[in-house]
Design an enzyme around this catalytic site. Structure first.
Site: not given
Ligand SMILES: NC(=O)c1ccc[n+]([C@@H]2O[C@H](COP(=O)([O-])OP(=O)(O)OC[C@H]3O[C@@H](n4cnc5c(N)ncnc54)[C@H](O)[C@@H]3O)[C@@H](O)[C@H]2O)c1
Length: 477
Positions: A174, A249, A282, A382
């Site tokens: 997804k 992650e 991130c 962040e």
């Molecule tokens: N540590 C790493 O490797 C890494 C890498 C890239 C991004 N990030 C982090 O990702 C974040 C940015 O990405 P974003 O805004 O897409 O994050 P997000 O958490 O809003 O969404 C990420 C994914 O999770 C899904 N999602 C959201 N809520 C959910 C839930 N309750 N249950 C299941 N799935 C859910 C979203 O649809 C999307 O596919 C930042 O905090 C960044 O630091 C971490």
């Protein structure tokens, strides 16, 4: 406008069973470029059922057969690289030059290092003289839910899909609903590479829908998630009743510790790194800690770099930074810039509003704050935009304390000519990665965090292990 409503389930593109439409917007123009469907329970169940049915056969394939399939995927990926770069650029706003090099390049790099790790991995190990005759088997964990963010879309997707395929797992991906188009291209490549039906499935959806449904699904064995700490916590809770493995992650607030003896490019490099991908990484070094004798000079350099950073539409070739992904992210960043000003940080460059001359699109001004203190919101939260916070320090101990003083622990950075000090500090930083003197982590090195940055490790051998169970068997020999 692209009709991208279908899902890839059991080797076919199929119409949604209970989906609803969602527009995908280009963040440079704010225009709708595609319509996807956000799946529901029936779509999720169909994809999980296909992956579950395919698991016994794919899990039993030989390493050689899987290596061959992965190499065919690599060929497909290469032939569609330009298309993928254009899709990433349009869906999440990475300038096309960056999309081609770093974004698409990262996907190819992870595929390559995964294949290398697969060729060498010891799936059967003996315990030696301590337990004669015993064997430790490493077996695919089962059906995987792979949930990914939009900021480095192909990088994140490939870090999960490649190792899961490699070890013999089946999966439902997804991708982020903000960046579904590049992931759908990958599904086409997997189809072209000839993986058996059901091994890889893709269902678009949002977090509240498909994301939550996958997390709680009784037939999912592991959720591998990259995204915000907020969603990581929600997924962990949703997964608890079925005791599935959850690999996270999450976010970061990287400290870049610059000692007075650092090389003369260290400050410039740190500012550029923070702004790269419009600050949407991130592992971005968003907190610059500068030893006092270098502080004023570092602030002046950061101001110059920020003022010289060009901002512009993603479709234009060049080294500019693009927009941030969405209006929601733009508003969140504006709120945090205002917080920085209101809480008394010194605004050195940038600030609120769009850069001059840009009337549409989610463009943010490259922003630098100095004199940021640990009590301020911008120190520990962040921001995920091109916003740098600078703080002075007087001793090594203070630098370490400041660096470790947030809930996050993903990547920290050290700049110094003193090797002994660099190693001493690196050992005391509570983060999954430490990058020193501008040298990036090598191909296949583990990517992941400590504390609230998560508990997983992706890449190379560590990436394979995320998708394996360990089975101890006695009297094997
Ligand atoms: N540590 C790493 O490797 C890494 C890498 C890239 C991004 N990030 C982090 O990702 C974040 C940015 O990405 P974003 O805004 O897409 O994050 P997000 O958490 O809003 O969404 C990420 C994914 O999770 C899904 N999602 C959201 N809520 C959910 C839930 N309750 N249950 C299941 N799935 C859910 C979203 O649809 C999307 O596919 C930042 O905090 C960044 O630091 C971490």
């Amino acid at each position: 406008m692209q009709d991208a409503r279908n899902f890839y389930i059991n080797g076919k593109w199929v119409a949604p069973r209970d989906g609803r439409d969602m527009p995908v917007r280009n963040p440079s123009t704010e225009e709708v470029i595609a319509t996807i469907s956000l799946g529901g329970q029936a779509d999720t169940d169909a994809a999980v059922a296909a992956a579950k049915a395919a698991f016994p056969v794919w899990a039993a394939t030989s390493r050689e057969a899987r290596v061959a399939a992965m190499e065919r995927l690599m060929e497909a990926y290469k032939t569609r690289a330009e298309e993928t770069a254009q899709a990433i650029s349009a869906e999440m706003g990475a300038p096309v030059t960056l999309a081609r090099t770093a974004q698409v390049g990262a996907g190819a790099g992870h595929l390559k290092t995964t294949i290398r790790a697969l060729k060498a991995f010891e799936f059967e190990r003996s315990l030696g003289d301590h337990a004669p005759g015993d064997v430790i088997l490493h077996e695919p964990i089962g059906v995987c839910a792979l949930i990914t963010p939009w900021n480095w879309p192909m990088n994140q997707v490939m870090l999960k899909v490649a190792p899961a395929l490699a070890v013999g797992c089946t999966m439902v991906l997804k991708p982020s609903e903000l960046s579904p188009l590049s992931a759908m291209l990958l599904a086409e490549m997997i189809d072209a590479a000839g993986f058996p039906p059901g091994v890889f499935n893709l269902v678009n959806g949002d977090g509240a829908g498909v994301g939550s449904l996958l997390s709680a699904h009784p037939d999912i064995d592991v959720v591998s998630f990259t995204g915000s700490t907020r969603a990581g916590v929600a997924i962990t809770k949703a997964a608890a009743d079925t005791v599935k493995r959850v690999s996270l992650e999450l976010g970061g607030k990287g400290a870049n510790i610059i000692f007075a003896d650092a090389d003369d490019k260290a400050v410039m490099r740190g500012v550029r790194h923070c702004f790269n991908n419009s600050g949407q990484s991130c592992n971005a070094p968003t907190r610059m800690l500068v030893e006092r004798p270098l502080y004023d000079q570092a602030v002046a350099t950061a101001q110059t770099v920020a003022e010289k950073t060009e901002v512009g539409p993603a479709e234009i070739e060049g080294r500019q930074i693009g927009p941030v992904v969405s209006e929601t992210q733009f508003n969140k960043i504006q709120y945090l810039i205002k917080k920085g000003i209101d809480e008394g940080a010194t605004l050195v460059a940038g600030g609120m509003g769009r850069p001059d001359g840009l009337k549409r699109g989610h463009f943010v001004r490259p922003t630098v704050f100095a004199d940021v203190t640990p009590e301020m919101t911008i120190w520990h939260e962040e921001i995920f935009g091109p916003v740098l916070s600078i703080t002075p320090f007087d001793s090594e101990e203070e630098a370490i304390r400041l660096a470790n003083g947030t809930p996050y622990g993903l990547t920290n950075y050290i700049q110094t000519a003193d090797k002994a000090r660099a190693r001493r500090v690196a050992r005391q930083l509570r983060s999954g990665m430490v990058e020193m003197n501008g040298k990036l982590g090598g191909a296949g090195s583990p990517f992941g965090g400590m504390k609230q940055s998560g508990n997983g490790r992706e890449g190379g051998v560590w990436g394979l292990e995320e998708f394996l169970e360990v089975k101890a068997v006695s009297d094997w020999e």
